[in-house]
Structures are given as C-alpha cells and as structure tokens.
Design an enzyme around this catalytic site. Structure first.
Site, PDB file in Angstrom:
ATOM      1  CG  ASP B 115      -0.288  -0.164   2.547  1.00  0.00           C
ATOM      2  OD1 ASP B 115       0.597  -1.049   2.665  1.00  0.00           O
ATOM      3  OD2 ASP B 115      -0.611   0.587   3.489  1.00  0.00           O
ATOM      4  CD  GLU B 180       3.771   0.729   7.218  1.00  0.00           C
ATOM      5  OE1 GLU B 180       4.373   1.058   8.252  1.00  0.00           O
ATOM      6  OE2 GLU B 180       3.447   1.562   6.339  1.00  0.00           O
TER       7      GLU B 180
END
Lengths: 436, 436
Positions: B115, B180
């Site tokens: 991400d 994350e």
C-alpha cells in the site's frame, strides 16, 4: 422669543396626545403581537429578505405611509463604504416608509434590519425557528430578538401616532433595510438614496439600555506558515500550529494594550470594551504530519471614536513586530487580510438631546433610570453616522445573549416598553403640530 | 563438535555463492529497474492494493515460489491488535511467497508493504506520480521510496538466489502485505495465518541505516470545550481555542518529560526520540463568535520498549492534571480518544545476530560502517514483534524525507546496495546448503 407657548402649554401639547397614544398602545397589544409573529414567521435570512419585506410593505401601505422600495445597485456596491461579498440584490429590496411632517420639527430615522442570521443547527431548537410561538410572555423564533422585535416596536409606534391622528412637525422616516448582519450595505444604500435626518434610533437588542456609542468591528484572516515534516521527525519541520499560538498570544497582548487606553465611563462595567475575538482556526489534514499552514479568522473591535484604518494599523504593527523579532516569521511572514463584513463605529455625546429625550421617556414609562452604556457590537448606526453624518442612538427590547442563538426569543413586555419609550421620544423630537 | 566444517570451509561455502550472486546482480540491474518501474506504475493506494499485488504475484510465480494469496478475514479483524477503520478487504489480498529451505537453517521473513499513501495535491507533482520515470539515477513516483524500492530489493535478492541455484537451509518467507500505512492489519494477518520465523527484515526507508529499535505511534483526538458568545462580548464566553492552547502546551511538557527519560545511545543524534505531534486543529465557524469546541488530532510516539497502554496512560494523566488544576476544565473536561491507525513499537538488542549480520554485509558491500539508530516512526515490525514474537530489523534504501511527499523518488544505487546487503545477510542467516 423662540417658544410660541409657555412651558405649561408645551407640556399639555405633549402630554395630552401622549396619553392618547399610550392608551391606544395599551388597548391594541394583540395587534403588535400578531404583527411580530407574522414577521418572525417569514424566513428572511440573507437572500430571502423579500419575505420579511413583504410583511413590512403591506403594513406600511395600510398605515398610508409614503413608500420607497428599491434594490441596491451600483451606486452602493461601488461605494468605498460597501463591505460585502454579495453582488446580487435583485428581488430583495430595501424599504423606506416616510410619515411626512408638517414642517418646522426635527426629522428622525427609525431604522431596523430585516435580515436574520441562519438558524444554525436545527436540532438545537426546541421549537420551529420560524413559528413565532408565544409562551409565557415570550415570542420565539429566529430574528425575534435581533431585531424583528425592535422593528415591530417601531411599526407599533408609528401605527399609534397614525391611529391617534397626531401630526408631527418633523419627518419620521422608517427604514427596513437588508444586509445589516453582513456589513451594512442596506443602510449605506438609504443614505446614498438621499435619506438623512437630524437623528436616528435603531432598536437593536440593547435590553432597553441606551447606547450613544457603538463599537465598530471588522474581520481579519491571518495565514501562519510552517514547514511540513513527518510527525516522527517533527523537529525537521516547523509546526504552523505552534507558530499560530505565538500570533494568537501577540493578538491577546494587543487587545490588552488597546483596551488599557479606554477610560470612557460608559465602558466602566464592560470587562473588555473592544475585544479581539479569534473565531476560527483550521490547520492540518493528517495526525502524523507536521502542518505547514494555519488559517486564523477573527473579529477586531473598533473603538467608537476610532477610525477603522487606525485599528487596522494596530493589528498590522503587531504582526510586523513578530516578523522582526522571530527568525521563522522573518523567513515566512504571516499574512494579514481584512475580509467580509465590517461595521463602522459611531459615537455621540452622552448628553446629546436624542439620548436625554430617550432617557426621560424611559423613566416616564418605567419609573426607573435607563442604563447608558457603550455597545459591545457594531450596528448599522456606524454606517448612518459615517456615510450620512447622522447622530445615532441604539435602544431596543432584545438581548444580546439571545441574538444569533438557538431558541431565540423576545420578552413581549420589553417590546411594549420600547415602543412606548420610542413613541414619546418621537413626539418630543419631531414635535407635535398644534393641529393634531 | 557443532560445526561440521572448519571456519575456512564455511567461509568458502558463503563466499563462492555470494560472489556468484553479486555477479548476477551486477549483470541484471535493468531487470530490477524494470520490475520496480512496473510496481510503481500500479496505483496501490488503500483499496487498490490488488494492482500492486498482481505484479508481485506474477513475479513470484515466475520465480517458482510457493504462493499463498488470501483476503483478510474475521480472525484478523476481530483480533485485539487490529487497529483499523477498514472493514472491507475483498479483492485486495495479502501475498506470501515462500522459498522453502532444505532444513537445519534459521528462517527469515522479508516483509514489504504494497500500500502507498495518496498522492496529495496532484499539482505539487512535477511528474506523473505513477510514471516510474527514471532520471539521473532516480526512479520517481508514489511509493518509490515508501516502500516499493525496498520490496523490489527483496524480490531482486530472491531472484538472484534462485538464478544462481543456491539452496538455503532455512525458509525464506517473502511477505507483500496491505494496510501498513493504516495500522499493520496486513502483517497481523500473516502472523495469524501462521507465518513466523527466527527473524525479519523490513526494507522501509532507513536510508541504508540499520534500525534494531522502532518507535511505535498512535493517534489521538482531543475535544476541548468552551462556551460560545458573541465576539463583542467574548468575556461572556470561554474561547475553546484559548483552552486548546493550554492543552497543547501541557502536551509539549509531556513530550519533554517522556523524552528526558530516554538515554539509549541509539537516540543520541535524534533531537526528540519519541515526538508528540499536533497534526490537526479545527475550531469555529464564524469570525464574530466565540468558538465552543476545538478538535485536536495528533500522533504520539511510543518508546521501543514501552507498552502502548503506558503511553496512553501518560497522555490521559496529563489531561487529568489539567482537569484537576483548571476550574474550567474541571467543569468541562476535555475528552481523549485513541482512533484510527496504531503502530506497535519493537526492539531487539544492538548486538543481535540479525543486526551484526546486516552490519557485516553492509560493510562488505560498501566498505563503510553502517549507522545503527532507532527509528523515528513505526513500521509493521512492531506487529511482527508483538503478535509473532519475531525479532525485527529495519533496513532499506529509501529516505524518510521523501516518503509521503510529492515528487517522491528513490536512488537506484541505494536499491542495489540494499539488495546486495540483504542477499548476503540472507545467505548468512539462513545458511547455504552444501548441495548448492
């Protein structure tokens, strides 16, 4: 000899019609309540003022007043005293209704604004904000205290004069203006259209106190800059919020200095005569980032005798000092902007005849002495004073604390007292023609 | 006797394959650049992670790794370490690719998140944020530094091992996780799915420093209350902005106290080891009104050895003290809320073998000593450490300053150094099977 009649005769000339007028007012209280209710029931927020004006126009026609209805145009929007972000006035007129005098008396403007502020959060209202509901002597609704209650008192005073067939010597000019809440463009337009008088009364919510002096105010916006960084290494950035706190604290010091210089006894009961309020702050978009910009917005009070420009200089100098003394501000100077609404201050002497007449009338009606103070806020009075050189007094039935709030209401008893006080002041100021 | 071979033999066993691997890496740099470019060209912001995972999956298939692809489910979202406002993970899987060892060696997790944070203001980018454009040794684009550059280094390291037919004794577990940037739910899911190892390397942007300790962090929101009033009578209200300044200043003092207690030499070059950042402030809606509410949001750093709960208590006590000492706060206590993302801290000893192996490898590759520090931010390492009891080291090619910023880029030379350092560490940690 100046007076045609001895004092006694003059007293009779005032007292007999006054008694009639008061009697009429006592007998017709439901008329006033019904009218105020109608007025509150119209949502006359900015852009919808026509709804309130329609009620005013109908009433003034009924009273046979000379009506002038017009939309604000270029002569106003291009005037240096036009402080507004509004450009569109079509469909939302100003209304002026004149009760022409027979001549020889002083003229008087009775000014009220028809615009009301938005209702805010509907959920905070216990009743429909446009119901005009009456409960235990209070009439509820947006604008009831600010200032349709005051306007209704003016209309009621005029209606009593008409109903009792009293002829005034001086002109009585009733103004129902738009845009008070957003910088006085409506009242500016009345002056530019030629409406002027020897004095003006504005029944803004003074809680029946008499305000010969009014604070002005203007809005500022300050951009404070920082340097962005990740929150975990915040020492690599400069937090704009920390820098904004310095700016706010400098403004607090400025407020202290400005108010320390005010010794006017009219302010003796007011903790901060001309406050500077920080009303908005916005910064940042992510908890883990050091924000690089703060936008502050606020309202600066202007002393009654002060020029708006001098207040502006005070604020600017405060920022300049920060820029000089703080290395970061030196590198990234905060910027100052004056935006949106502005209300000019106004002042007349405490012993001006308009003040003393209102004082006498109030004492006569209530049996108690009126409180004379300086206003903590601006009104259209500043515009009438600066643009029209008209002496202005603020005196009205509402209360500041309820203005702009949810569940706004007005005590009807105070509306009656205001109307009676104003009608007596009108009769004394404009004088009664003996033919009455 | 524990070692089957004398040291010299062991050195040969490492050095010969290492030389081959390094040679392969030198010869195949364009492969790495092309792969990183592909990865950056996929916009894998939250909710779009599948686009980046598709590139990862394709590559891992090509390398013949054992793939595990799954979507986060209830076992994760109902876990006490799940700190996220996201409930929908369908279509955006986690990916784990295992290079099974022959047995007898230590296992190692190589973890990278797929991400990336949003691009922010497109106008601030000089190039297309998803171009992956290469200019003067730098590859540009959102996620290049945080942390697709690091992930590409991991893939390149595994590809080199496979290409050189090296067989490891320990398992090498490559994890490409989601979430994350929003609280480590992806890495939590890997642990809950059973992925564990004797150590983990996460190539987050350390600028090639080695971080055996990582700061944790968590987000707070504080509501500070005031009492509304008109700005002209601001003394009748309580300005929530003024009260919020008191809260901010108390938090600054808390930050000072918390950091004064840190004497870890790994923090000696860091001005504020675990900062508390005020990232957002919002208050007020009208310049002329006294605002009655401020909402503050920020990020609190958590010491590597600290329990998140203890940091929370510190903040809460700070507010409690204000409530006790300040009459207004006593009447209207500010409220504290922990919301949104949270990153757990993590710590291993400076002389842990995973650290010393990376140190040796780095020295071997670059000829200079690696800098050992503590991280100023949280990573998924905290989740692996707390949920999986896995010793974690952070070491990667990107730089903090570029992460989350516009015009993010990574220096390709650093990606190569990271990949070579990591490959050597892998060979030492997992050990090479003699059959290689």
């Amino acid at each position: 000899m100046f007076f045609l009649f001895p004092k006694k005769r003059r007293d009779y000339l005032l007292n007999e019609p006054l008694a009639r007028v008061n009697q009429w007012m006592d007998d017709n209280q439901p008329k006033l309540i019904r009218f105020l209710q109608q007025l509150v029931q119209e949502d006359s927020t900015r852009g919808n003022e026509y709804k309130g004006q329609a009620v005013i126009i109908e009433k003034c026609r009924e009273l046979g007043l000379a009506l002038d209805i017009w939309e604000i145009g270029k002569e106003t929007t291009e005037h240096p005293y036009f402080y507004s972000d509004r450009t569109e006035f079509i469909g939302n007129p100003n209304v002026v209704a004149t009760l022409r005098g027979s001549g020889g008396g002083k003229s008087l403007i009775l000014n009220g604004h028809i615009d009301v502020v938005p209702i805010g959060n509907r959920a905070d209202w216990k009743i429909d904000p446009f119901s005009g509901e009456v409960k235990e002597g209070k009439l509820y609704g947006r604008g009831s205290t600010d200032m349709k209650g005051g306007t209704a008192a003016l209309i009621y005073a005029m209606e009593a004069i008409k109903a009792c067939n009293i002829i005034l010597k001086g002109d009585l000019i009733f103004e129902s203006v738009i845009e008070e809440e957003s910088g006085s463009a409506g009242s500016l337009a009345t002056v530019l259209r030629g409406y002027n008088a020897d004095g003006a009364i504005i029944p803004e919510p003074t809680n029946l106190k008499i305000f010969p002096k009014q604070q002005g105010s203007l809005w500022f916006r300050i951009h404070v800059f920082g340097k962005s960084a990740h929150g975990g290494t915040r020492y690599e950035g400069v937090n704009a919020i920390e820098k904004a706190i310095q700016v706010i604290q400098a403004i607090e010091q400025l407020e202290k200095r400005r108010n320390a210089s005010i010794h006017d006894p009219l302010y003796k009961n007011i903790p901060i005569p001309v406050p500077i309020n920080i009303g908005k702050i916005a910064s940042g978009s992510w908890p883990s980032s050091v924000p690089d910009l703060v936008v502050l917005e606020g309202r600066m009070g202007v002393k009654p005798e002060e020029m708006v420009e001098d207040a502006m200089v005070d604020m600017d100098q405060t920022l300049q000092l920060l820029i000089k003394e703080d290395p970061w501000f030196n590198q990234k100077p905060p910027t100052l902007e004056w935006f949106g609404a502005r209300w000019l201050p106004s002042t007349i002497e405490k012993d001006h005849q308009l003040v003393t007449i209102l004082q006498d009338s109030y004492k006569n009606i209530t049996g108690t002495d009126a409180v004379i103070e300086a206003s903590p806020w601006g009104t259209d009075g500043g515009m009438l004073y600066h643009a029209g050189k008209i002496p202005v007094v603020i005196f009205g039935p509402g209360t500041t604390a309820l203005a702009h709030d949810s569940n706004e209401y007005i005590e009807l008893e105070k509306v009656f007292i205001a109307a009676k006080t104003i009608v007596q002041a009108v009769l004394q100021w404009c004088e009664i023609d003996e033919l009455s």
